[in-house]
Every structure is written in structure tokens, then in C-alpha cells.
Design a protein around this motif. Structure first.
Motif, mmCIF file in Angstrom:
data_model
loop_
_atom_site.group_PDB
_atom_site.id
_atom_site.type_symbol
_atom_site.label_atom_id
_atom_site.label_comp_id
_atom_site.label_asym_id
_atom_site.label_seq_id
_atom_site.Cartn_x
_atom_site.Cartn_y
_atom_site.Cartn_z
ATOM 1 N N VAL A 5 -5.002 -4.324 0.513
ATOM 2 C CA VAL A 5 -4.946 -3.105 0.435
ATOM 3 C C VAL A 5 -3.621 -2.688 1.724
ATOM 4 C CG1 VAL A 5 -5.393 -0.222 0.943
ATOM 5 C CG2 VAL A 5 -7.314 -2.109 -0.427
ATOM 6 N N VAL A 6 -2.687 -1.976 1.407
ATOM 7 C CA VAL A 6 -1.664 -2.496 2.568
ATOM 8 C C VAL A 6 -0.598 -0.854 2.974
ATOM 9 C CG1 VAL A 6 0.946 -2.219 3.468
ATOM 10 C CG2 VAL A 6 -0.830 -4.509 2.183
ATOM 11 N N ILE A 7 -1.394 0.063 3.462
ATOM 12 C CA ILE A 7 -1.268 1.538 4.190
ATOM 13 C C ILE A 7 0.344 1.240 5.229
ATOM 14 C CG2 ILE A 7 -1.803 3.153 5.012
ATOM 15 C CD1 ILE A 7 -2.957 2.613 3.094
ATOM 16 N N THR A 8 1.311 1.812 4.922
ATOM 17 C CA THR A 8 2.673 2.276 5.492
ATOM 18 C C THR A 8 2.522 3.772 6.160
ATOM 19 O OG1 THR A 8 4.157 2.273 3.971
ATOM 20 C CG2 THR A 8 3.469 -0.251 4.351
ATOM 21 N N MET A 9 3.198 3.286 7.003
ATOM 22 C CA MET A 9 3.446 5.036 7.685
ATOM 23 C C MET A 9 4.881 4.190 8.555
ATOM 24 S SD MET A 9 -0.233 4.481 10.040
ATOM 25 C CE MET A 9 -1.797 4.135 9.354
ATOM 26 N N GLY A 10 5.618 4.781 7.762
ATOM 27 C CA GLY A 10 7.127 5.422 8.181
ATOM 28 C C GLY A 10 7.720 4.262 8.546
ATOM 29 N N CYS A 11 7.611 2.686 7.895
ATOM 30 C CA CYS A 11 8.081 1.330 8.617
ATOM 31 C C CYS A 11 9.294 1.385 7.069
ATOM 32 C CB CYS A 11 7.686 0.642 8.599
ATOM 33 S SG CYS A 11 6.222 0.541 6.898
ATOM 34 N N GLY A 12 9.244 2.470 6.206
ATOM 35 C CA GLY A 12 10.831 2.250 5.734
ATOM 36 C C GLY A 12 10.212 0.920 4.179
ATOM 37 N N ASP A 13 11.371 0.163 4.076
ATOM 38 C CA ASP A 13 11.320 -0.876 3.516
ATOM 39 C C ASP A 13 10.904 -2.644 4.264
ATOM 40 O OD1 ASP A 13 12.106 0.009 1.003
ATOM 41 O OD2 ASP A 13 14.101 0.158 1.620
ATOM 42 N N ALA A 14 10.243 -2.300 5.758
ATOM 43 C CA ALA A 14 10.453 -3.763 6.156
ATOM 44 C C ALA A 14 9.350 -4.221 4.939
ATOM 45 C CB ALA A 14 10.385 -3.199 7.789
ATOM 46 N N CYS A 15 8.205 -3.374 4.965
ATOM 47 C CA CYS A 15 7.301 -4.250 4.088
ATOM 48 C C CYS A 15 7.092 -4.981 2.779
ATOM 49 C CB CYS A 15 5.779 -2.999 3.966
ATOM 50 S SG CYS A 15 4.121 -3.683 4.042
ATOM 51 N N PRO A 16 7.251 -6.811 3.328
ATOM 52 C CA PRO A 16 7.391 -6.941 2.116
ATOM 53 C C PRO A 16 5.997 -6.321 0.613
ATOM 54 C CG PRO A 16 6.000 -8.519 3.573
ATOM 55 C CD PRO A 16 6.674 -7.535 4.038
ATOM 56 N N ILE A 17 6.457 -6.489 -0.502
ATOM 57 C CA ILE A 17 6.167 -6.163 -1.916
ATOM 58 C C ILE A 17 5.252 -7.982 -2.261
ATOM 59 C CG2 ILE A 17 5.880 -4.789 -3.801
ATOM 60 C CD1 ILE A 17 5.833 -2.945 -1.322
ATOM 61 N N PHE A 18 3.912 -7.334 -2.909
ATOM 62 C CA PHE A 18 3.574 -8.532 -3.641
ATOM 63 C C PHE A 18 2.498 -8.482 -4.283
ATOM 64 C CE2 PHE A 18 3.724 -10.702 0.769
ATOM 65 C CZ PHE A 18 3.854 -11.741 0.482
ATOM 66 N N PRO A 19 2.438 -9.020 -5.986
ATOM 67 C CA PRO A 19 2.201 -7.898 -7.082
ATOM 68 C C PRO A 19 1.146 -7.658 -6.285
ATOM 69 C CG PRO A 19 3.275 -9.569 -7.503
ATOM 70 C CD PRO A 19 3.723 -9.709 -6.594
ATOM 71 N N GLY A 20 -0.542 -6.946 -7.510
ATOM 72 C CA GLY A 20 -1.998 -7.390 -7.083
ATOM 73 C C GLY A 20 -2.306 -6.734 -5.911
ATOM 74 N N LYS A 21 -1.341 -5.420 -5.417
ATOM 75 C CA LYS A 21 -2.332 -4.931 -3.883
ATOM 76 C C LYS A 21 -1.604 -4.019 -4.050
ATOM 77 C CE LYS A 21 -1.997 -8.915 -1.933
ATOM 78 N NZ LYS A 21 -2.440 -9.715 -1.151
ATOM 79 N N ARG A 22 -2.828 -2.968 -3.507
ATOM 80 C CA ARG A 22 -2.861 -1.669 -3.878
ATOM 81 C C ARG A 22 -1.717 -1.178 -2.326
ATOM 82 N NH1 ARG A 22 -8.325 1.926 -2.677
ATOM 83 N NH2 ARG A 22 -7.041 3.966 -1.358
ATOM 84 N N TYR A 23 -1.303 -0.040 -2.108
ATOM 85 C CA TYR A 23 0.559 0.290 -1.983
ATOM 86 C C TYR A 23 0.099 1.687 -0.848
ATOM 87 C CZ TYR A 23 2.198 -4.308 -1.541
ATOM 88 O OH TYR A 23 2.593 -6.130 -0.709
ATOM 89 N N GLU A 24 -0.356 2.610 0.101
ATOM 90 C CA GLU A 24 -0.470 3.417 0.789
ATOM 91 C C GLU A 24 0.448 3.558 1.733
ATOM 92 O OE1 GLU A 24 -3.821 5.558 0.697
ATOM 93 O OE2 GLU A 24 -4.329 4.644 -1.299
ATOM 94 N N ASP A 25 1.580 4.756 0.997
ATOM 95 C CA ASP A 25 2.737 5.014 2.189
ATOM 96 C C ASP A 25 1.918 6.559 2.465
ATOM 97 O OD1 ASP A 25 4.948 4.809 3.511
ATOM 98 O OD2 ASP A 25 5.654 6.795 3.158
#
Length: 134
Positions: free
Chosen positions: A78-98
Motif C-alpha cells: 500500500v502506498v499512501i501519498t500526501m501532496g507529492c504530486g507525480d513524484a511517486c513511481p507507479i507499479f502495477p499491483g500496488k494499492r495507491y491512495e492519495d
């Protein structure tokens, strides 16, 4: 069943992500692996965030802002982003929440408490949604 890994990412890794990591460690303990990083890490934790967390009995004062590493994203469930825009790389199969959270940088303690309480509620919801080992 392996324990899930959760990564919290914000710009400076000095406030929001550190508070979220502190809550998750406190609530879930050894049932989850907690990582955090920043796209542009600050030089030190936000002292008001540290004080607000101390009011909750959670000591994050020893944490150090660190750069977000691609490997952290790769190994996280699980990758939780908080206002970092496009800085986080995206990998298939991960759960992403902003999580749209106000940045506590430069804010007074009353404002940081409100942000902290919002973070706590979101972490509690996250814990309920994870398949944690008994």
C-alpha cells in the motif's frame, strides 16, 4: 500470510507522513511494516508535529526525513501519498491512495492537532481495510 508493507509519502517527510507512520506503528504494531519517505525531504521533523504526536503518547522525535526510494515503492503493498504530486513511481499491483491533507509546515499547534486527528482517522480506516494477521 506475510505482513503487509505500507509506505507513506509526502513532500518533506517531516510532518504528515511521519505522523501517519507513527499512528500505524502504534495501532498495528508488528502486524504491519511501515515505511516513509519524501520527494524533497526536509532537514528535520516539524517540531509542532512531534509535539502534537507526543500529546497522543506517540514519540516520533527520533525519526529522520528521508528521500523516497523507488525500491520502497516496489516492496510496498500500500502506498499512501500526501501532496507529492507525480513524484511517486507507479507499479502495477500496488494499492495507491492519495490523502488530501493540509501541510502542517509553519502551522500553529491547534492547526497541527486538527491535521493530526485527520491523519489518525485515516490510519484507523486503513488498518480496518488491511488483512492483518491475528
Amino acid at each position: 500470510m506475510p505482513i503487509p508493507t505500507v509506505l507513506f509519502v509526502c513532500v518533506h517527510n517531516a510532518g504528515r507522513s511521519q505522523m501517519a507512520a507513527g499512528y500505524l506503528r502504534s495501532i498495528a504494531g508488528e502486524k504491519v511494516r511501515v515505511l516513509s519517505g519524501g520527494s524533497e525531504p526536509g532537514s528535520a521533523l516539524n517540531p509542532v508535529a512531534v509535539a502534537a504526536m507526543a500529546e497522543e503518547g506517540i514519540d516520533i522525535s527520533a525519526e529522520v526525513p528521508s528521500i523516497l526510494e523507488t525500491e520502497q515503492v516496489r516492496e510496498s503493498d500500500v502506498v499512501i501519498t500526501m501532496g507529492c504530486g507525480d513524484a511517486c513511481p507507479i507499479f502495477p499491483g500496488k494499492r495507491y491512495e492519495d490523502w488530501e491533507l493540509e501541510d502542517p509546515a509553519g502551522k500553529d499547534i491547534a492547526t497541527v492537532r486538527r491535521i493530526r486527528d485527520d491523519v489518525r482517522g485515516r490510519v484507523e480506516e486503513l488498518v480496518r481495510s488491511l488483512a492483518l494477521p491475528a
